[in-house]
Design a protein around this motif. Structure first.
Motif, PDB file in Angstrom:
ATOM      1  N   ASN A   1       0.828  -1.194   0.000  1.00 20.15           N
ATOM      2  CA  ASN A   1       0.000   0.000   0.000  1.00 20.15           C
ATOM      3  C   ASN A   1       0.872   1.257   0.000  1.00 20.15           C
ATOM      4  OD1 ASN A   1      -1.494   2.271   1.245  1.00 20.15           O
ATOM      5  ND2 ASN A   1      -3.161   0.782   1.239  1.00 20.15           N
TER       6      ASN A   1
ATOM      7  N   TRP B   1       0.227   4.328   0.590  1.00 16.66           N
ATOM      8  CA  TRP B   1      -0.017   5.311   1.644  1.00 16.66           C
ATOM      9  C   TRP B   1       0.862   5.089   2.857  1.00 16.66           C
ATOM     10  CZ3 TRP B   1      -2.023   9.711   0.461  1.00 16.66           C
ATOM     11  CH2 TRP B   1      -2.799   9.795  -0.683  1.00 16.66           C
TER      12      TRP B   1
ATOM     13  N   LEU C   1       4.096   6.746   1.869  1.00 14.12           N
ATOM     14  CA  LEU C   1       3.949   8.201   1.794  1.00 14.12           C
ATOM     15  C   LEU C   1       4.039   8.806   3.186  1.00 14.12           C
ATOM     16  CD1 LEU C   1       1.124   8.631  -0.868  1.00 14.12           C
ATOM     17  CD2 LEU C   1       3.552   9.158  -1.122  1.00 14.12           C
TER      18      LEU C   1
ATOM     19  N   GLU D   1       2.894  11.529  -7.698  1.00 16.49           N
ATOM     20  CA  GLU D   1       2.351  12.131  -6.473  1.00 16.49           C
ATOM     21  C   GLU D   1       3.294  13.253  -6.080  1.00 16.49           C
ATOM     22  OE1 GLU D   1       3.756  12.239  -3.221  1.00 16.49           O
ATOM     23  OE2 GLU D   1       5.468  11.093  -3.802  1.00 16.49           O
TER      24      GLU D   1
ATOM     25  N   GLU E   1      -0.203  -0.918  -6.854  1.00 18.20           N
ATOM     26  CA  GLU E   1      -0.980  -0.842  -5.616  1.00 18.20           C
ATOM     27  C   GLU E   1      -1.731  -2.133  -5.303  1.00 18.20           C
ATOM     28  OE1 GLU E   1      -2.181   1.478  -2.297  1.00 18.20           O
ATOM     29  OE2 GLU E   1      -0.722   1.940  -3.833  1.00 18.20           O
TER      30      GLU E   1
END
Length: 96
Positions: A54, A56, A59, A68, A81
């Motif tokens: 994942n 996120w 990040l 991004e 993903e």
């Protein structure tokens, strides 16, 4: 014939125990606890395979992904993903 045995006290998910590096020096680095079967390491943070797939999670740790801008525009990483681990941008699979 030589017999080699591993000292399991020094094995880790991301890194083994090392007297030259402290766990505090390893930041924003992860290993898959499911695949490795290891819940401890000389540094880094263990995550499940689902979390490792994942974007996120990365990040939040400051990793910069293609397309991004949350963590900059260098586009160092890309990820398929929910299917794979992050890869360097130059490993990006070309579109057909």
């Amino acid at each position: 014939m030589f017999l080699i045995s591993a000292n399991t006290e020094r094995i880790g998910g991301l890194v083994g125990e090392n007297s030259d590096i402290s766990a505090d020096e390893i930041e924003n680095s992860f290993w898959d606890t499911v695949t490795s079967g290891l819940n401890k390491s000389g540094g880094g943070t263990g995550k499940t395979m689902a979390k490792m797939h994942n974007m996120w999670m990365y990040l939040g740790a400051g990793w910069d992904f293609v397309d991004e801008t949350i963590n900059g525009t260098e586009d160092i990483w890309w990820i398929l993903e929910d299917q794979d681990y992050p890869r360097l941008w130059w490993e990006l699979i070309p579109e057909s």
